[in-house]
Design a protein around this motif. Structure first.
Motif, PDB file in Angstrom:
ATOM      1  N   MET B 147       0.828  -1.210   0.000  1.00 20.46           N
ATOM      2  CA  MET B 147       0.000   0.000   0.000  1.00 20.46           C
ATOM      3  C   MET B 147       0.860   1.257   0.000  1.00 20.46           C
ATOM      4  SD  MET B 147      -1.632   0.224   3.838  1.00 20.46           S
ATOM      5  CE  MET B 147      -2.029   1.946   3.891  1.00 20.46           C
ATOM      6  N   ALA B 194      -2.128   0.804 -12.603  1.00 18.45           N
ATOM      7  CA  ALA B 194      -0.684   0.526 -12.585  1.00 18.45           C
ATOM      8  C   ALA B 194      -0.241   0.169 -11.172  1.00 18.45           C
ATOM      9  CB  ALA B 194       0.092   1.737 -13.089  1.00 18.45           C
ATOM     10  N   MET B 197      -1.188  -3.350 -10.284  1.00 17.59           N
ATOM     11  CA  MET B 197      -0.303  -4.296 -10.972  1.00 17.59           C
ATOM     12  C   MET B 197       1.042  -4.397 -10.237  1.00 17.59           C
ATOM     13  SD  MET B 197      -1.886  -5.053 -14.002  1.00 17.59           S
ATOM     14  CE  MET B 197      -2.005  -3.718 -15.155  1.00 17.59           C
ATOM     15  N   LEU B 198       1.575  -3.249  -9.838  1.00 17.94           N
ATOM     16  CA  LEU B 198       2.854  -3.256  -9.116  1.00 17.94           C
ATOM     17  C   LEU B 198       2.702  -3.989  -7.780  1.00 17.94           C
ATOM     18  CD1 LEU B 198       5.802  -2.331  -8.960  1.00 17.94           C
ATOM     19  CD2 LEU B 198       5.015  -0.280  -7.774  1.00 17.94           C
ATOM     20  N   THR B 201       2.618  -7.753  -8.420  1.00 13.53           N
ATOM     21  CA  THR B 201       3.908  -8.385  -8.733  1.00 13.53           C
ATOM     22  C   THR B 201       4.839  -8.352  -7.524  1.00 13.53           C
ATOM     23  OG1 THR B 201       4.607  -6.322  -9.749  1.00 13.53           O
ATOM     24  CG2 THR B 201       3.964  -8.069 -11.235  1.00 13.53           C
ATOM     25  N   ASP B 205       6.429 -11.680  -5.772  1.00 16.66           N
ATOM     26  CA  ASP B 205       7.877 -11.724  -5.810  1.00 16.66           C
ATOM     27  C   ASP B 205       8.484 -11.964  -4.431  1.00 16.66           C
ATOM     28  OD1 ASP B 205      10.422 -11.393  -6.732  1.00 16.66           O
ATOM     29  OD2 ASP B 205      10.378  -9.226  -6.702  1.00 16.66           O
ATOM     30  N   ILE B 252       2.277  -6.957 -18.431  1.00 15.15           N
ATOM     31  CA  ILE B 252       2.785  -5.668 -18.922  1.00 15.15           C
ATOM     32  C   ILE B 252       2.119  -5.301 -20.250  1.00 15.15           C
ATOM     33  CG2 ILE B 252       4.820  -4.468 -19.803  1.00 15.15           C
ATOM     34  CD1 ILE B 252       6.476  -5.994 -17.772  1.00 15.15           C
TER      35      ILE B 252
END
Lengths: 304, 272
Positions: B147, B194, B197-198, B201, B205, B252
């Motif tokens: 966040m 966006a 999405m970040l 990932t 990760d 992407i």
């Protein structure tokens, strides 16, 4: 009443939920780390002796303060293992930041000289590998660096070495992994500085008879120093606490502090010592964090 | 001759660009190519084959870890996007409020905080609260971290936005809430997408924070891959890594298509 003030009140109300979330999941946990770093190790589940229970109220708190022990911190200071571990982390981070500047600068400089349209492509090309998992990138290097991996194949074929070299579990492999993982954090701030540079300064230098390389060292390089500082710190700070890269690529010799913390926690199950390591690590990071914050603010002022 | 422009691409620039991008991409290309290698020996090329992908389908533990990672990723990214956007609105439009410095400090610190510290502190919290560790604790931990990224991205978009439109909406009788949902939110939607999405990932990760905050029997994909990688290179790992790279590449491409579409849409709507 102006419209923007009208908007401010509901906007402030929107802060409540994320504010509470961050207090509970970010601020309060630090109190726990501090508390447990001052507790005694115990063989139990969870493996520490609680020094303070909320249920005991004020009396309990007073009794607990008396029980707090700085034993864990004394251990950190007296045992060479921990001191060397902190020192190694700082040294590895400093060397890595230096390598990153030396390798990242030419790349960022080349990017800033590309035609406008290509610059956007180049930025994207630097970022894209970083959308893939960090673990995958380290694993990709294990593929390349292993004894019968591609690097050794190429080196033997070119007769640079006569027998395959053991690259894995060495400092070299660890530095390769760190440089690979942090390159964009160096390149992007550097590129931002270089691409905003006033090119008329270079034209003026050329008019006054400067050669290309002299103009670079007299004009471009000094003007890019803030970018170098920002990029170096942006890499230096997280590398100090790095765990995965030294663990998978580095040797079994002196550990970095992130590895020591991990080992104390997962292998020795000594939570109080692990917490004490974390507290000291935060103190070590405080100075570079403040410098970084200052640099960022100055950059923002220059822009506005 | 000193007459040529100093801002042109020199041979040195070209060489450093070529070497730099080769360094960034070669390891990943090698990883992907060798995932299609028929030979069990990772270094010997035995022809093209999909056999490691087939073996992956039989790896129950890996599939379960992948499913867990997807669930954690979607839930934590969604929660983080809602909370992070609210935080961004408060910081960008709330003018000064009490505790603002602490608030923005708390939102910026996790961006540079070593993961071992964040992970350890959250675990100690979960233990003290007596929470059962697994899906929910990892989701909460990832929400906390991501966040902050969402807040930074959305806040910078909000700061760059023309405020006269929301003010006009309110002058025309919209309540602030209505003005936000009718005017502001559609304009910051690409940034929010966006940011989601970040966040997704980043969650997919993360190894360190998940290792601290998960419980027995609930492994995420990175935890699973990490324990395999420690034992050495295996073609199956190349295959799962290639699938993850392909997945991210797909995300992407979709993201850039969506942003192109929304740009085109707002472009055609502008003359109104």
């Amino acid at each position: 009443m102006s419209a923007s003030r009208n908007f401010a009140r509901p906007a402030r109300i929107a802060a409540i939920a994320p504010y509470l979330w961050m207090v509970v999941f970010f601020l309060v946990p630090f109190a726990f780390i501090l508390k447990i770093s001052l507790s005694q190790t115990a063989i139990s589940q969870p493996p520490y002796e609680p020094v303070f229970e909320l249920a005991h109220g004020w009396q309990g708190l007073k009794a607990a303060v008396g029980q707090l022990s700085i034993e864990n911190f004394r251990l950190l200071a007296s045992d060479n293992l921990y001191v060397l571990s902190y020192l190694r982390s700082v040294a590895v981070a400093a060397v890595s930041a230096l390598i990153l500047v030396v390798l990242g600068y030419p790349l960022a400089y080349g990017m800033s000289r590309l035609p406008r349209g290509w610059q956007r492509v180049a930025i994207l090309a630097v970022i894209v590998p970083f959308w893939t998992s960090f673990l995958i990138r380290i694993y990709a290097w294990i593929n390349v660096l292993q004894r019968d991996g591609l690097l050794n194949d190429v080196l033997v074929a070119l007769k640079i070495v006569s027998a395959p070299v053991a690259w894995l579990s060495t400092d070299t492999a660890m530095y390769i992994g760190i440089v690979y993982s942090y390159l964009p954090f160096m390149v992007l701030p550097l590129y931002a500085t270089l691409s905003k540079m006033d090119t008329s300064l270079l034209e003026a230098a050329a008019d006054l008879g400067c050669s290309r390389s002299r103009a670079f060292w007299l004009v471009t390089f000094p003007l890019s120093l803030p970018g170098i500082g920002a990029g170096a710190l942006l890499c230096f700070i997280p590398i100090i606490g790095e765990f995965v890269i030294p663990d998978l690529l580095g040797g079994s010799g002196q550990m970095m502090i992130g590895q020591t913390l991990w080992a104390e926690f997962f292998t020795n199950r000594d939570w109080p010592v692990a917490s004490a390591i974390a507290v000291v690590l935060l103190l070590v990071l405080l100075a570079p964090l403040i410098v970084y914050d200052r640099l960022q603010r100055r950059q923002l002022e220059v822009q506005s | 001759m000193s007459g040529r422009p100093l801002t042109r691409l020199s041979p040195f620039n070209m060489v450093s660009l070529a070497l730099g991008f080769a360094f960034l991409y070669l390891p990943l290309v090698i990883l992907v190519v060798f995932s299609f290698n028929a030979s069990r020996l990772v270094s010997v090329w035995g022809g093209w084959s999909l056999r490691w992908y087939a073996e992956l389908l039989n790896d129950q533990a890996m599939l379960e870890a992948a499913w867990m990672s997807l669930r954690v990723g979607v839930s934590s990214a969604t929660l983080a996007t809602v909370l992070g956007t609210m935080a961004a609105v408060a910081l960008s439009r709330g003018s000064d409020f009490r505790g603002r410095t602490l608030f923005s400090g708390m939102l910026h610190a996790p961006l540079v905080m070593p993961e071992v510290i964040t992970g350890l502190s959250l675990l100690l919290l979960f233990i003290a609260a007596g929470a059962e560790r697994g899906f929910w604790t990892v989701t909460a931990a990832h929400t906390t971290l991501t966040m902050c990224f969402v807040a930074v991205i959305v806040q910078s978009r909000l700061n760059g936005l023309d405020r006269s439109l929301e003010e006009a909406a309110m002058d025309l009788g919209c309540s602030p809430l209505r003005a936000f949902f009718a005017v502001t939110l559609p304009m910051i939607m690409p940034a929010i997408a966006a940011a989601w999405m970040l966040a997704f990932t980043l969650s997919l990760d993360d190894l360190v924070i998940a290792s601290f905050t998960t419980g027995p029997g609930a492994s995420t994909l990175p935890i699973r891959i990490y324990s395999e990688v420690r034992l050495g290179v295996k073609p199956q790992i190349n295959a799962i890594c290639t699938l993850m790279v392909a997945f991210v590449a797909l995300v992407i491409v979709v993201a850039s298509l969506v942003s192109k579409l929304s740009e085109a849409k707002s472009g055609s709507a502008a003359p109104l």
